[in-house]
Design an enzyme around this catalytic site. Sequence first.
Site, PDB file in Angstrom:
ATOM      1  N   ASP A 662       7.695   4.740   5.202  1.00  0.00           N
ATOM      2  CA  ASP A 662       7.008   3.757   4.479  1.00  0.00           C
ATOM      3  C   ASP A 662       8.144   2.467   4.003  1.00  0.00           C
ATOM      4  OD1 ASP A 662       5.165   2.396   3.443  1.00  0.00           O
ATOM      5  OD2 ASP A 662       4.277   4.280   2.478  1.00  0.00           O
ATOM      6  N   LYS A 731       3.742  -0.775 -12.044  1.00  0.00           N
ATOM      7  CA  LYS A 731       4.097  -0.811 -10.387  1.00  0.00           C
ATOM      8  C   LYS A 731       2.956  -1.797  -9.853  1.00  0.00           C
ATOM      9  CE  LYS A 731       3.643   2.155  -6.507  1.00  0.00           C
ATOM     10  NZ  LYS A 731       3.569   3.419  -5.935  1.00  0.00           N
ATOM     11  N   ASP A 876       3.147  -1.805   7.096  1.00  0.00           N
ATOM     12  CA  ASP A 876       4.596  -1.686   6.841  1.00  0.00           C
ATOM     13  C   ASP A 876       5.076  -0.082   6.824  1.00  0.00           C
ATOM     14  OD1 ASP A 876       3.327  -1.272   4.387  1.00  0.00           O
ATOM     15  OD2 ASP A 876       4.841  -1.987   3.139  1.00  0.00           O
TER      16      ASP A 876
END
Length: 970
Positions: A662, A731, A876
């Site tokens: 990841d 985050k 991604d």
Amino acid sequence: YNIVMRNWARKGQLQRINRLFSMLESVGLWPSLDSYAAALECMGRNQSSAKAIRRCVQQLKNDGFHVDELFQKCLFEEDEKEKVLRAIRIVQPNYQLPPPPNPQTCKSSLLWDFYSKKKMVSYPKLDFSVQELQECFQQQLEMELDNTITIESVESTKPLTPQAIKARELLATLRSQWHDSILQALQKSKQSMSKLKMVSGYNILYPYLCLLPDEEYVGIMLQILNTLSPQGESLAVLARELGSKVYNRYITQRKLRSRQLEKVQEVYEDYIHLLAKDSQPNKYLPREYWEKLVAEAGFGPSLNLKDCSWPYMLLMRLGMHMLELMVQSVKVPRNILNPRLEPRLIPILYHIYSFRSSWQVGLIKPHPIFSQIMSDAAETLLTFNSSAIPMLCPPVPWTSPHFGAFVLNDTKLMRFVDGAIQHQLLLEQCPPVNLHPVLDALNQLGNCAWKINQPVLDIIISIFNDKGNEKLDIPPPISEAPRPSAAPSNSSTWNKSQKHELLLCKKKTAEMHSLRMDALYKLSIANYLRDKVFWFPHNMDFRGRTYPCPPYFNHLGNDVTRAILLFAEGRPLGPKGLDWLKIHLINLTGLKKKNALEERLEYANEIMEEILDSADHPLTGRKWWMNTDEPWQALACCMEIAKASRSPDPAAYISHFPVHQDGSCNGLQHYAALGRDLIGAISVNLMPCNVPQDVYSAVAQQVEEFRKKDAEQGVKIAQVLQGFISRKVVKQTVMTVVYGVTRYGGRLQMEKRLKEIDEFPEEYLWEASHYLVKQVFNGIKEMFSATRDIQNWLTESAKLIAQSGRTVEWVTPLGLPIVQPYYRSRPTVVSSWKPDTVKQKNAFPPNFIHSLDSTHMMLTALHCFRQGLTFVSVHDCYWTHALTVDIMNQICRQQFVALHSEKILQDLSKFMLEKYCRAPMLICFPSGSSSPGRETRALWQKKLMEQLSNVPKTGEFNLKKVMDSTYFFS
């Protein structure tokens, strides 16, 4: 006119074509190459005189065309090409068809090695024989010819109740009546349309209602009726779906009629020799080999249909008309469930309006009587369009924007907003060779074969059929929905809180129904595929991000969906494969994100007892797997580790399990590389380090420093926030800043996170979230100075371009042309569509980064293919076998360095200067603006040129350091 002429040509009606030629010339319209093809086809069909053909050929030349262009540029159906050639040879007996053009090679500096014929390599084969692939193709073809497929629901294992039997019998009777009613209404509407002499918006639909047998239109309408949610569906969505279903069936018929399918079958049967393990050719890419076979096939129809796309508004009008027929004709006796009511017929569908955000939306909602009958019947068959199911054979390779993916189903290379055509025009204008890298990457992703992880699927289905489990993301049935507490039967006497409670219950029920149906579709499709090998054809959005075409069940899905997918091809684990499986498992738990890979592996070895218990007793043991971030994928990984570790030789164990790598805050990685930002590069793991850097924790720490200073200076909200600033709070905002989140959006994210903290005082939510988002933006600006400079440059450039009346366009480093599809309409002038300045400027930075991200993924995909790796991606997040994780990581880093070694921002500046500063502009400012509106065109042009030329300066970060980064992936 060309469509009309082609129809006349097929019937040999030359006089009509000649009259139309004369009529067009009289009003200043000159024949196109297709017009001449139609005329010559007709002459070849009628075997006209040499004199007439010679005159036509001479006129073609006078209009600047060449005879060869007829065969190079025109698309043909059935035997049209042969008839044109026959006509030409009447006047030029020795005429030979022009040879197919020499294959062009992509000149991209990023792929010179990949396409270099000097470095030819053997590409990997699929683990199937020619015979097996031929059988797979026949199964797929049969499914697509039927247009739909009906499969058993995973709920079919439940025992059938007397109530369900009775409801199904009633439903069968009603459906028979509805079939007849809809058929009668359709025939009546067609009859009335045919009698109208004036062309109107109503009878313009008449030809489109005659393309298929009446029974097929009725079947489409009944299929939509069967899938309608009790909460209703948007009018626009249903209309679009109905129109699209008609269009897809028409395309299938046209491909059959034009003999295109015959040619596809012929080419595909040869094409699979490239893919099969027991055949010879192996020096070609799938696209190259398909193009070679098509060129060798010579005569017959073109594989691209001509003039076949329908405008968006036509699809909508056709769908609206069909919906209206359903509303008018589908009825049920009011007393069918309650004999005490009067027996009059009532419609089962009705229009309502609802507000979504601030917009009023038209809905079609079923009557509660219909929903009750459907619920009682609990039918266990589900019907899908064949394009909604993964393919049972390798996809047809993409060779152009119009051709690829399914055998018959029409698929667009690029997904775009309904009604937008700019993307398609850009793709058509783009030299074909420039699209080769993108097409080849899509083909590589689509050629990955998959199978079902049956043990995990069976456990999921058992929980699904046993009231679900929200903690494990298995939605419960509607029977578990909350019900309002007892209230007076007369709703007019309800108080405010009772009404609010009822509203919340309805909302929750609607959400539960939506989630339950989504899970039902996914699991039922997976169950249908449980013993099959299948493929996901891919296409892309306007930024180049890739997506599997089947919408319900694919590897882009949630934790549940990903857990039940395995690679069909197995590879031995090799010396490090078991270690990678264990590291992958710990990554799925979310427990050791800040730890080194060696520490994650050590932790996995420490908890082997829990891992094996989870694998052996998933529902009756200690259930360690249930407390991880991705529980179902964690369980699947536990089972794979158990099998591998118990095998006689783990290194030789054949694993089908996909291991994921990841991206580590991927967007910020691209910004740091673009700006050569050393501090930013360290924060997002582009530099070598012993343990992974955590950008979210770093930003949280920075924000805490700001808070402490403010608290010391007596700022009240900074004092209130003491002890509440954490990685989790910041985050989401840090992650989305790179993709263009505004301060307003960031404040909402912060508020949501603070609400989740029980101890945080509710009265400070707004003020605290407002303060925090400001400090997060300041923290990122301080840590990623180059990132903010680049974002600001992109935003300001897009703003000026949009204000000049143009949409923002660019070309990716792989040659894919991109245009942003954001417009605002001017209702007073129907044709006037202006760019939406706010959306154009806000979306440019994230869209540009997305396009770089997709470029990097495609480069990685192509080079993995070249080295024989299995590779797929979820944006991604890259997947491969445990055996090849290290090789994939190396390729990924190499391609990241190669991509960012290009002069990306300079090339973008050069492209935009050429496009926007060398052509006249229409400058449009918001109403009410004063000073900018008085600027002269020359001053505005100068301002735009200065902005586009002022490329942000870069820092000192050495890109080559990326090659030594251990934690490029998190």
